[in-house]
Each structure stands twice: as C-alpha cells, then as structure tokens.
Design a protein around this motif. Structure first.
Motif, PDB file in Angstrom:
ATOM      1  N   LEU A 144       7.498  -2.397  14.498  1.00 38.99           N
ATOM      2  CA  LEU A 144       8.384  -3.555  14.713  1.00 38.99           C
ATOM      3  C   LEU A 144       9.835  -3.079  14.765  1.00 38.99           C
ATOM      4  N   GLN A 145      10.691  -3.925  15.367  1.00 39.81           N
ATOM      5  CA  GLN A 145      12.111  -3.565  15.444  1.00 39.81           C
ATOM      6  C   GLN A 145      12.753  -3.625  14.065  1.00 39.81           C
ATOM      7  N   ARG A 146      13.790  -2.787  13.877  1.00 38.31           N
ATOM      8  CA  ARG A 146      14.491  -2.750  12.592  1.00 38.31           C
ATOM      9  C   ARG A 146      14.985  -4.145  12.198  1.00 38.31           C
ATOM     10  N   SER A 147      15.538  -4.891  13.191  1.00 39.74           N
ATOM     11  CA  SER A 147      16.100  -6.217  12.874  1.00 39.74           C
ATOM     12  C   SER A 147      14.996  -7.175  12.412  1.00 39.74           C
ATOM     13  N   SER A 198      14.042  -6.226   8.870  1.00 37.89           N
ATOM     14  CA  SER A 198      15.063  -6.655   7.906  1.00 37.89           C
ATOM     15  C   SER A 198      14.957  -8.140   7.608  1.00 37.89           C
ATOM     16  N   LEU A 199      14.729  -8.947   8.656  1.00 37.41           N
ATOM     17  CA  LEU A 199      14.598 -10.399   8.463  1.00 37.41           C
ATOM     18  C   LEU A 199      13.413 -10.730   7.562  1.00 37.41           C
ATOM     19  N   ILE A 200      12.282 -10.094   7.850  1.00 42.12           N
ATOM     20  CA  ILE A 200      11.072 -10.368   7.051  1.00 42.12           C
ATOM     21  C   ILE A 200      11.290  -9.920   5.602  1.00 42.12           C
ATOM     22  N   VAL A 201      11.892  -8.754   5.437  1.00 46.82           N
ATOM     23  CA  VAL A 201      12.118  -8.224   4.086  1.00 46.82           C
ATOM     24  C   VAL A 201      13.027  -9.167   3.287  1.00 46.82           C
ATOM     25  N   GLU A 202      14.095  -9.669   3.934  1.00 43.74           N
ATOM     26  CA  GLU A 202      14.988 -10.605   3.238  1.00 43.74           C
ATOM     27  C   GLU A 202      14.216 -11.825   2.763  1.00 43.74           C
ATOM     28  N   GLN A 203      13.329 -12.312   3.641  1.00 42.27           N
ATOM     29  CA  GLN A 203      12.523 -13.491   3.299  1.00 42.27           C
ATOM     30  C   GLN A 203      11.606 -13.176   2.101  1.00 42.27           C
ATOM     31  N   LEU A 204      10.984 -12.001   2.128  1.00 45.47           N
ATOM     32  CA  LEU A 204      10.066 -11.618   1.039  1.00 45.47           C
ATOM     33  C   LEU A 204      10.807 -11.413  -0.286  1.00 45.47           C
ATOM     34  N   ILE A 205      12.063 -10.951  -0.188  1.00 41.11           N
ATOM     35  CA  ILE A 205      12.871 -10.796  -1.405  1.00 41.11           C
ATOM     36  C   ILE A 205      13.221 -12.175  -1.967  1.00 41.11           C
ATOM     37  N   THR A 261       0.804  -1.219   0.000  1.00 39.88           N
ATOM     38  CA  THR A 261       0.000   0.000   0.000  1.00 39.88           C
ATOM     39  C   THR A 261       0.844   1.279   0.000  1.00 39.88           C
ATOM     40  N   ARG A 262       2.106   1.203   0.411  1.00 45.09           N
ATOM     41  CA  ARG A 262       2.890   2.448   0.550  1.00 45.09           C
ATOM     42  C   ARG A 262       4.133   2.490  -0.334  1.00 45.09           C
ATOM     43  N   HIS A 263       4.335   1.492  -1.185  1.00 47.10           N
ATOM     44  CA  HIS A 263       5.609   1.446  -1.905  1.00 47.10           C
ATOM     45  C   HIS A 263       5.743   2.601  -2.910  1.00 47.10           C
ATOM     46  N   PRO A 264       6.963   3.064  -3.228  1.00 43.65           N
ATOM     47  CA  PRO A 264       8.242   2.580  -2.701  1.00 43.65           C
ATOM     48  C   PRO A 264       8.444   3.038  -1.252  1.00 43.65           C
ATOM     49  N   ILE A 265       8.972   2.132  -0.441  1.00 41.41           N
ATOM     50  CA  ILE A 265       9.102   2.431   0.991  1.00 41.41           C
ATOM     51  C   ILE A 265      10.430   1.860   1.496  1.00 41.41           C
ATOM     52  N   SER A 266      11.053   2.568   2.445  1.00 47.12           N
ATOM     53  CA  SER A 266      12.342   2.100   2.973  1.00 47.12           C
ATOM     54  C   SER A 266      12.116   1.188   4.179  1.00 47.12           C
ATOM     55  N   ARG A 267      13.147   0.459   4.554  1.00 45.26           N
ATOM     56  CA  ARG A 267      13.059  -0.407   5.742  1.00 45.26           C
ATOM     57  C   ARG A 267      12.810   0.428   6.997  1.00 45.26           C
ATOM     58  N   ALA A 268      13.431   1.615   7.040  1.00 38.53           N
ATOM     59  CA  ALA A 268      13.262   2.476   8.216  1.00 38.53           C
ATOM     60  C   ALA A 268      11.800   2.900   8.369  1.00 38.53           C
ATOM     61  N   ASP A 269      11.179   3.239   7.241  1.00 33.20           N
ATOM     62  CA  ASP A 269       9.763   3.634   7.299  1.00 33.20           C
ATOM     63  C   ASP A 269       8.867   2.452   7.651  1.00 33.20           C
ATOM     64  N   LEU A 270       9.263   1.264   7.171  1.00 32.18           N
ATOM     65  CA  LEU A 270       8.487   0.065   7.524  1.00 32.18           C
ATOM     66  C   LEU A 270       8.527  -0.156   9.036  1.00 32.18           C
ATOM     67  N   ALA A 271       9.705   0.028   9.625  1.00 35.16           N
ATOM     68  CA  ALA A 271       9.857  -0.160  11.069  1.00 35.16           C
ATOM     69  C   ALA A 271       9.022   0.886  11.815  1.00 35.16           C
ATOM     70  N   ARG A 272       9.089   2.129  11.326  1.00 34.81           N
ATOM     71  CA  ARG A 272       8.353   3.218  11.985  1.00 34.81           C
ATOM     72  C   ARG A 272       6.840   2.975  11.908  1.00 34.81           C
ATOM     73  N   LEU A 273       6.343   2.596  10.717  1.00 32.31           N
ATOM     74  CA  LEU A 273       4.902   2.431  10.529  1.00 32.31           C
ATOM     75  C   LEU A 273       4.351   1.172  11.203  1.00 32.31           C
ATOM     76  N   SER A 274       5.173   0.110  11.237  1.00 34.21           N
ATOM     77  CA  SER A 274       4.679  -1.154  11.799  1.00 34.21           C
ATOM     78  C   SER A 274       4.884  -1.229  13.304  1.00 34.21           C
TER      79      SER A 274
END
Ligand code: ZN
Length: 398
Positions: free
Chosen positions: A50-53, A56-63, A35-48
């Motif tokens: 959730l912790q940055r780490s 990052s783990l979830i994003v790696e899995q989705l990639i 819903t918000r792309h393009p979006i950075s990992r930092a913004d994902l952490a802020r909006l969700s």
C-alpha cells in the motif's frame, strides 16, 4: 426514472466497494502489526504494497481506536529514526476452555499472552456450571479494571449451533440443548462467542503458530473423545448446525463397543485416551482408576501392558486419520492432546498408518504434534474474539 435508479445503484456499489477496500486494507495493516511488531510505517508500506499515505491514515485511525501504540523509536545507520508500532496489550480477552472434567477461565492480551487464570471442576449440572462460570468471569473482569475487555471466547467439547444458540452435540459433557452464550452475555454485558474445541485449535494454529500460508489443515483433538476441526480452502468449515468435522463418530467397526453418541465402534471408542485405558484394563493390569497421564508414566517406566495399550491406541488414531486424509486432502494435520507428550511413541505409528494408504495422486500430509496442548483451545478462543476486528488471517500478505 430507470436511469436515475441505475445511477443510484452504481453509486451505492461504488460506495460499498470503497468501504470494502478500506476495511480490507485496515485488516491487512492490523494483522501485519499483530504478526510482525514492532514494525515501522515504512515496513508496513513495503510488506502490504500500500502507499505510504494510505498506511499512515490507517495507522492514525488504529492509534485513535487504541488498537495500536507508538514506540519505541528504532535505530537506522543514517536518516530519520522510524517510530515502531505495536499492538496495544491493554486490550484483553476472556478465554474459557470448558472440558468434561475441568473448566479454565483466563485473561489474555491481544498477542495471545495469558495474564491470569482460574480453574474449576466442570459440573454435570449445566445450571450450576453456568453460575460458577459467570462468577469466575465477573471476578476476572473486576481484577482487570484498567484494561478494555474485547469479549468472551468459549471453547466447548461439542458442537454449538450459532443460529439456535444451543450446544447441540456434546456426548462427553452429557449436557443437552444448553444455551451457553446468552446467560453469560446478559450477566457480563460482553460479546460472547462459542466454538467447538477442535475448531478453536484450528484458529490458534492459523493465528498464533504462523500457519497462515496453509490453506488446508485439520486439527485432531484427542482426549476423552476425538474431535476434528477442518480448515479448508483457507476457511473454517462449520457445516449445517455447526456439526461438520465429527469424524470421531464415524464407526470403524459397527460391532465394536458402545460409544457415548449412542452408536457402536466409533473412531473415538478405539483411538481416545479412554480407549487406551480400556486396553490396559483388558490386559489384566492393575489400576482401575488410572488417569491417561499415569498410563503414559507407566509406559515410560517400562510397563509392557501400558506400552501395548498405547500402541493399540496409536494404531487406531492413525487408522481414523486415513478417513480425514482421504476425505479432505489436508497439507497438515495437527494432533492436540496428552498423547503429544509421548510423541516418540505415537508419532511413528500414526505416520506409518497414514502413509500406508495414500491414494494415487494424493500426498502424505505432515502430521504435527501441538506441544502446548493445555493452551491451544484457550489461544483459539482469543483468536475467536479478535477475528471480529482483525478478520481471518487470509487477509495477511505472505
Ligand atoms: Zn460415537
């Protein structure tokens, strides 16, 4: 022994709950990217939250799963340049809108953008129609070789029972007891999901029109008949055998004209496109084979009989909507159909009918026209297929 059993059970519950939390977090991140792309990992952490780490783990899995792509790189006034994430539009969905008169088969990406489509006349014979549909889907599969097809979503003008895999109620299509899912799944090897047209429109609104904050909304589809899709407490209401939402077949006048369902004087007998055409013919006006679009055109040219016929239809649409408001207390009602192209004519009449009977303590819902009528059902089928991976939008933080 009892203690041992208890320890095993506790471990199982802990295992299940951490898996559950992982799954929810994954859906939150996936939906935020969607819903918000393009979006950075930092913004994902802020909006969700959730912790940055964790992000990052979830994003790696989705990639790795090819749901998400990296790039482009963003620009900030200072510091590190963030890499934006976006949804992979090489993952596509086959969307089918089966209507009584015509069927559309389309390919859409995960963002709900349509890449190609085919339109065919709908056959009265389900066997012929299913053959044509399978051939069309196979052609589109052949043409999208480099893309990964997630599945087939089908919108039908009736109610489909998932348990028995049968189209159980489709009075305007006149097919009885047809299995739509299995023949297509077998022929194509793809996952196939079938859903009522109004329910598909509900999913389209919740997924693509940013109505995720609305937990109670109703879609009213008005064409040959009247269908409603109900989103209550943040969930689609299907009911027993998938039959929930048939307000169109509640009689407004039991002595009224016969309805395709076998009853008399149902809401759709008075408020559908066909009803307006009947009012026009009853006024003695010429044009027996008129389409509803042509009737709208005649009204725009000042044909008084056409204007009167549409007004009568609008009154009945509004009157039937009162049932929906009294029964479900929705925050919003979305009207889907050709009538939205003449909303200046329909909107005020429908709204005043709805306002005329709001119960003490009740609220007047917003009545909204869905302008992209042709695409709402198709976009809904895209959401239908994707929700298996993405979950419902209630997983998205506001
Ligand atoms: Zn009926």
């Amino acid at each position: 022994m009892a203690e041992q059993t208890q320890i095993t059970a506790t471990k199982r519950i802990q295992g299940a709950s951490s898996e559950f939390v992982r799954d929810i977090n994954r859906r939150i991140i996936l939906n935020l990217i969607r819903t918000r792309h393009p979006i950075s990992r930092a913004d994902l952490a802020r909006l969700s939250g959730l912790q940055r780490s964790t992000v990052s783990l979830i994003v790696e899995q989705l990639i790795q799963e090819h749901w998400v792509l990296e790039g482009p790189t963003g620009r900030l006034p200072r510091g590190r340049r963030p890499t934006f994430l976006r949804l992979n539009d090489e993952r596509v969905i086959i969307a089918v809108d089966l209507r009584p008169s015509q069927t559309t088969v389309a390919v859409a990406d995960a963002n709900g953008r349509f890449l190609s489509q085919e339109i065919m006349a709908t056959s009265a014979d389900p066997e012929i129609q299913m053959k044509g549909l399978i051939q069309s889907i196979e052609r589109l599969i052949g043409a999208s070789r480099s893309q990964k097809i997630e599945g087939v979503g089908i919108s039908v003008p009736g109610r489909y029972d998932d348990e028995s895999d049968r189209l159980v109620f489709a009075p305007n299509l006149k097919w009885q007891d047809v299995d739509i899912r299995n023949p297509i799944a077998k022929a194509t090897g793809l996952d196939v999901t079938v859903e009522n047209a109004a329910n598909a429109c509900v999913l389209a609104a919740v997924w693509f029109d940013h109505m995720e904050d609305c937990r109670n909304l109703v879609v009213v589809t008005i064409s040959e008949g009247i269908g409603t899709g109900v989103w209550a407490n943040g969930q689609l209401v299907r009911g027993l055998n998938g039959m929930a939402g048939e307000f169109g077949h509640v009689p407004l006048d039991p002595k009224g004209p016969p309805c395709s369902c076998g009853g008399n004087g149902c809401w759709e007998v008075f408020g559908s496109n066909r009803a307006a055409l009947r009012y026009y013919q009853e006024s003695g006006a010429e044009g027996l084979d008129l389409t509803f679009t042509e009737l709208l055109g005649r009204a725009d040219q000042g044909d008084q009989n056409a204007i009167k016929a549409l007004e009568t239809m609008a009154h009945y649409v509004g009157r039937g909507t009162r049932m929906v408001v009294a029964g479900l207390a929705p925050e919003r009602i979305i009207m889907v159909g050709d009538l939205t192209r003449s909303w200046h004519r329909f909107g005020p009449v429908i709204e005043s009918e709805v306002q005329a009977q709001v119960l003490p303590g009740g609220c007047v819902p917003k009545v909204i026209p869905a302008y992209e009528d042709g695409m709402a059902r198709l976009r809904g089928t895209v959401a239908l297929v994707l929700q298996k991976d993405f979950g419902t939008l209630t997983d998205v933080p506001g």
